[in-house]
Motif scaffolding. Structure first.
Motif, PDB file in Angstrom:
ATOM      1  N   ASP A  53       2.892 -10.944 -10.757  1.00 40.10           N
ATOM      2  CA  ASP A  53       4.222 -10.334 -10.787  1.00 40.10           C
ATOM      3  C   ASP A  53       4.262  -8.937 -10.175  1.00 40.10           C
ATOM      4  OD1 ASP A  53       5.305 -12.585 -12.112  1.00 40.10           O
ATOM      5  OD2 ASP A  53       4.563 -11.824 -14.031  1.00 40.10           O
ATOM      6  N   LYS A  54       3.153  -8.472  -9.648  1.00 40.52           N
ATOM      7  CA  LYS A  54       3.103  -7.139  -9.026  1.00 40.52           C
ATOM      8  C   LYS A  54       2.674  -7.281  -7.580  1.00 40.52           C
ATOM      9  CE  LYS A  54       2.284  -4.746 -13.312  1.00 40.52           C
ATOM     10  NZ  LYS A  54       1.444  -3.866 -14.092  1.00 40.52           N
ATOM     11  N   PRO A  55       3.104  -6.350  -6.709  1.00 44.95           N
ATOM     12  CA  PRO A  55       2.725  -6.446  -5.292  1.00 44.95           C
ATOM     13  C   PRO A  55       1.227  -6.257  -5.086  1.00 44.95           C
ATOM     14  CG  PRO A  55       4.322  -4.667  -5.675  1.00 44.95           C
ATOM     15  CD  PRO A  55       3.961  -5.225  -7.000  1.00 44.95           C
ATOM     16  N   SER A  96       8.506  -8.484   0.782  1.00 48.03           N
ATOM     17  CA  SER A  96       9.757  -8.237   0.069  1.00 48.03           C
ATOM     18  C   SER A  96      10.941  -8.201   1.034  1.00 48.03           C
ATOM     19  CB  SER A  96       9.674  -6.931  -0.731  1.00 48.03           C
ATOM     20  OG  SER A  96       9.366  -5.838   0.117  1.00 48.03           O
ATOM     21  N   GLN A 103       6.863  -4.407   0.668  1.00 48.93           N
ATOM     22  CA  GLN A 103       5.637  -4.695  -0.056  1.00 48.93           C
ATOM     23  C   GLN A 103       5.264  -6.164   0.109  1.00 48.93           C
ATOM     24  OE1 GLN A 103       6.950  -3.282  -3.954  1.00 48.93           O
ATOM     25  NE2 GLN A 103       5.499  -1.587  -3.733  1.00 48.93           N
ATOM     26  N   ASN A 105       4.425  -9.191  -1.984  1.00 50.56           N
ATOM     27  CA  ASN A 105       4.486  -9.781  -3.321  1.00 50.56           C
ATOM     28  C   ASN A 105       3.786 -11.129  -3.334  1.00 50.56           C
ATOM     29  OD1 ASN A 105       6.120  -7.625  -4.317  1.00 50.56           O
ATOM     30  ND2 ASN A 105       7.850  -8.535  -3.259  1.00 50.56           N
ATOM     31  N   ASN A 107       4.183 -15.269  -4.638  1.00 53.51           N
ATOM     32  CA  ASN A 107       5.181 -16.245  -5.025  1.00 53.51           C
ATOM     33  C   ASN A 107       4.626 -17.655  -4.791  1.00 53.51           C
ATOM     34  OD1 ASN A 107       7.635 -17.288  -5.868  1.00 53.51           O
ATOM     35  ND2 ASN A 107       8.840 -15.982  -4.513  1.00 53.51           N
TER      36      ASN A 107
END
Length: 177
Positions: A53-55, A96, A103, A105, A107
């Protein structure tokens, strides 16, 4: 079956199967101020506790320990298909946006435009949709664990590709073998 025929059979059969992908860490070509083993693309957190959940960040490479960190291990075959896939977490890197400062990310992999990221022969990592932008390690460094670790961390963002930033934008894949 005698040995020469068996050997020839194994060579023929193995050539019919596609190459097995290796995990690689994606490291900066230039050491910068990293003193353990340079900087790699890395998830925030450690090992299995890393956060999807963080870059991504630029962090000390773990290969100095003798193996790749699971939060830094990218599939080499997917890399040749313009996808930054982290094997252990079954996620793809996704920008992003397609602009300076974006950034990287994580997914679910879906081949979207923001996940189509190439690594050029020169080592630039850039979005297919905008080859003027390159993944860049940050200029400033902080130490991990609130300054108590030898591990070093830099931000990771898209910046204009340029010769003056080359030391922060040239990457390569390496295995621990």
């Amino acid at each position: 079956m005698n040995r020469p025929i068996l050997t020839l059979t194994l060579i023929i059969v193995s050539s019919l199967h596609p190459a097995i992908a290796k995990n690689v860490e994606i490291a900066l070509k230039h050491q910068l101020d990293g003193f353990l083993s340079g900087y790699c693309l890395d998830m925030v957190g450690q090992g299995e506790k890393a956060s999807i959940d963080k870059p991504l960040q630029s962090h000390t490479c773990y290969s100095y320990r003798g193996s790749l960190g699971i939060d830094q291990a990218f599939d080499s075959e997917k890399l040749t298909q313009n996808q930054l896939y982290i094997t252990q977490f079954d996620v793809c890197a996704e920008l992003s946006e397609l602009s300076v400062g974006a950034q990287l990310n994580l997914n679910t992999c879906d081949q979207s435009e923001l996940q189509q990221i190439e690594m050029t022969n020169e080592g630039l990592i850039r979005p297919i949709a905008n080859s003027d932008l390159c993944l860049s390690s940050g200029l400033t460094t902080k130490r991990g664990r609130n300054g108590t670790s030898d591990h070093q961390i830099k931000t990771l963002t898209l910046q204009e590709c340029s010769d003056s930033r080359a030391h922060f934008q040239e990457w390569y894949g390496r295995s621990a073998e």
